[in-house]
Scaffold this active site. Sequence first.
Site, PDB file in Angstrom:
ATOM      1  N   HIS A  94      41.907 -13.595  27.702  1.00 41.30           N
ATOM      2  CA  HIS A  94      41.014 -12.610  27.271  1.00 41.30           C
ATOM      3  C   HIS A  94      40.088 -13.248  26.215  1.00 41.30           C
ATOM      4  O   HIS A  94      38.943 -13.120  26.368  1.00 41.30           O
ATOM      5  CB  HIS A  94      41.733 -11.351  26.602  1.00 41.30           C
TER       6      HIS A  94
ATOM      7  N   LEU B 176      17.644  -7.722  25.899  1.00 37.03           N
ATOM      8  CA  LEU B 176      18.644  -7.081  27.035  1.00 37.03           C
ATOM      9  C   LEU B 176      19.490  -5.771  26.417  1.00 37.03           C
ATOM     10  O   LEU B 176      19.681  -6.257  25.156  1.00 37.03           O
ATOM     11  CB  LEU B 176      19.549  -8.289  27.373  1.00 37.03           C
TER      12      LEU B 176
ATOM     13  N   ASP C  96      37.272  -9.169  35.637  1.00 36.50           N
ATOM     14  CA  ASP C  96      38.806  -9.433  35.886  1.00 36.50           C
ATOM     15  C   ASP C  96      39.222 -10.872  36.300  1.00 36.50           C
ATOM     16  O   ASP C  96      38.417 -11.714  36.714  1.00 36.50           O
ATOM     17  CB  ASP C  96      38.942  -8.379  37.218  1.00 36.50           C
TER      18      ASP C  96
HETATM   19  C1  IPE Z   1      39.857  -3.317  35.578  1.00 33.12           C
HETATM   20  O1  IPE Z   1      40.608  -4.593  35.853  1.00 33.12           O
HETATM   21  C2  IPE Z   1      39.505  -3.263  34.205  1.00 33.12           C
HETATM   22  C3  IPE Z   1      38.846  -4.256  33.442  1.00 33.12           C
HETATM   23  C4  IPE Z   1      38.295  -5.361  33.877  1.00 33.12           C
HETATM   24  C5  IPE Z   1      38.570  -4.150  32.049  1.00 33.12           C
HETATM   25  P1  IPE Z   1      42.138  -4.194  36.000  1.00 33.12           P
HETATM   26  O2  IPE Z   1      42.796  -5.567  35.930  1.00 33.12           O
HETATM   27  O3  IPE Z   1      42.431  -3.218  34.921  1.00 33.12           O
HETATM   28  O4  IPE Z   1      42.253  -3.662  37.483  1.00 33.12           O
HETATM   29  P2  IPE Z   1      43.234  -3.214  38.499  1.00 33.12           P
HETATM   30  O5  IPE Z   1      44.592  -2.817  37.725  1.00 33.12           O
HETATM   31  O6  IPE Z   1      43.593  -4.763  38.988  1.00 33.12           O
HETATM   32  O7  IPE Z   1      42.777  -2.417  39.466  1.00 33.12           O
HETATM   33  C1  IPE Z   2      40.530  -8.316  33.003  1.00 32.68           C
HETATM   34  O1  IPE Z   2      41.433  -9.467  33.095  1.00 32.68           O
HETATM   35  C2  IPE Z   2      40.530  -7.879  31.421  1.00 32.68           C
HETATM   36  C3  IPE Z   2      41.132  -6.620  31.154  1.00 32.68           C
HETATM   37  C4  IPE Z   2      41.630  -5.774  32.087  1.00 32.68           C
HETATM   38  C5  IPE Z   2      41.246  -6.223  29.712  1.00 32.68           C
HETATM   39  P1  IPE Z   2      42.869  -9.043  33.707  1.00 32.68           P
HETATM   40  O2  IPE Z   2      43.994  -9.065  32.394  1.00 32.68           O
HETATM   41  O3  IPE Z   2      43.210  -7.792  34.323  1.00 32.68           O
HETATM   42  O4  IPE Z   2      43.528 -10.466  34.510  1.00 32.68           O
HETATM   43  P2  IPE Z   2      44.320 -10.359  35.727  1.00 32.68           P
HETATM   44  O5  IPE Z   2      43.769  -9.464  36.619  1.00 32.68           O
HETATM   45  O6  IPE Z   2      45.667  -9.856  34.933  1.00 32.68           O
HETATM   46  O7  IPE Z   2      44.289 -11.778  35.995  1.00 32.68           O
HETATM   47 MG    MG Z   3      43.127  -7.359  36.423  1.00 29.17          MG
END
Ligand code: IPE
Ligand code: IPE
Ligand code: MG
Length: 249
Positions: free
Chosen positions: A33, A127, A16
Amino acid sequence: MSHPSSVPRHLAIVMDGNGRWANRRLMPRVAGHKQGVDALMNTVRACAARGIQYLTVFAFSSENWKRPQDEVSGLMSLMLSAVAKYLGSLEREGVRVRIVGDRAGISQRVRQACEECEQRTRHNTRLILTVAFNYGGRWDIVQACRRAIAAGVPAEELDEARLSGFMSMADTPDPDLFVRTGGEVRVSNFLLWQIAYSELYFTDCLWPDFDAAQLDAALAAYSARDRRFGTSQEAVPIPPDSSSSIFGD
Ligand code: IPE
Ligand code: IPE
Ligand code: MG
């Protein structure tokens, strides 16, 4: 390098913070991403070098469809380009790739890319990289129940071990260590069933900045944990070289 027993056999990561990483650089979220894919590739290599056998990462949740359409389509395109860019290296480096999640909900092109990853790396053993894509922990439990019913398992025979066999990572040991980057302290519907006894580790590091030093910090925290699995504190640390019985005979 840490003692082998202090290295988790299975590491699960909620990757995240990509969006915030990009925002801080005045870049589009998809750029975060994209950088996240490179961080994943570095993490895969670092895990393999440290003897971790299973790495499971959350790449796209069942709830991530709620994001703006351009971000969702950017993530789908990125899945395809990441496979094109890195599958050859993963194959050569002994990494077996598996994808878990609801395949019925993704496009045929992305589904084909998932199948190609699994097919080309199926003989690798160094792995096991499991990518959770269109995955939700609740979805996993429901699909396991549905498959158990479809297989004709009688209700009175359905126990934890039997249901585990229908979960999407049935042949993988439960995660020893669960890491979430990006500063949020929540599970966000990642592995629910499987993390019953995982050690949890949260870091403010945004996923694109995650590197070998960050991994080592998580592993160091893990190695200092006392895993008891419900036993009393005294019961677990039996010295490995102790040959005398507890009765002293
Ligand atoms: C969890 O992150 C999903 C992934 C990392 C793929 P999110 O950014 O979607 O989660 P929330 O919305 O902060 O809970
Ligand atoms: C996690 O990064 C990746 C996915 C959920 C696909 P985020 O896109 O949730 O990044 P933040 O949390 O908004 O910084
Ligand atoms: Mg996020």
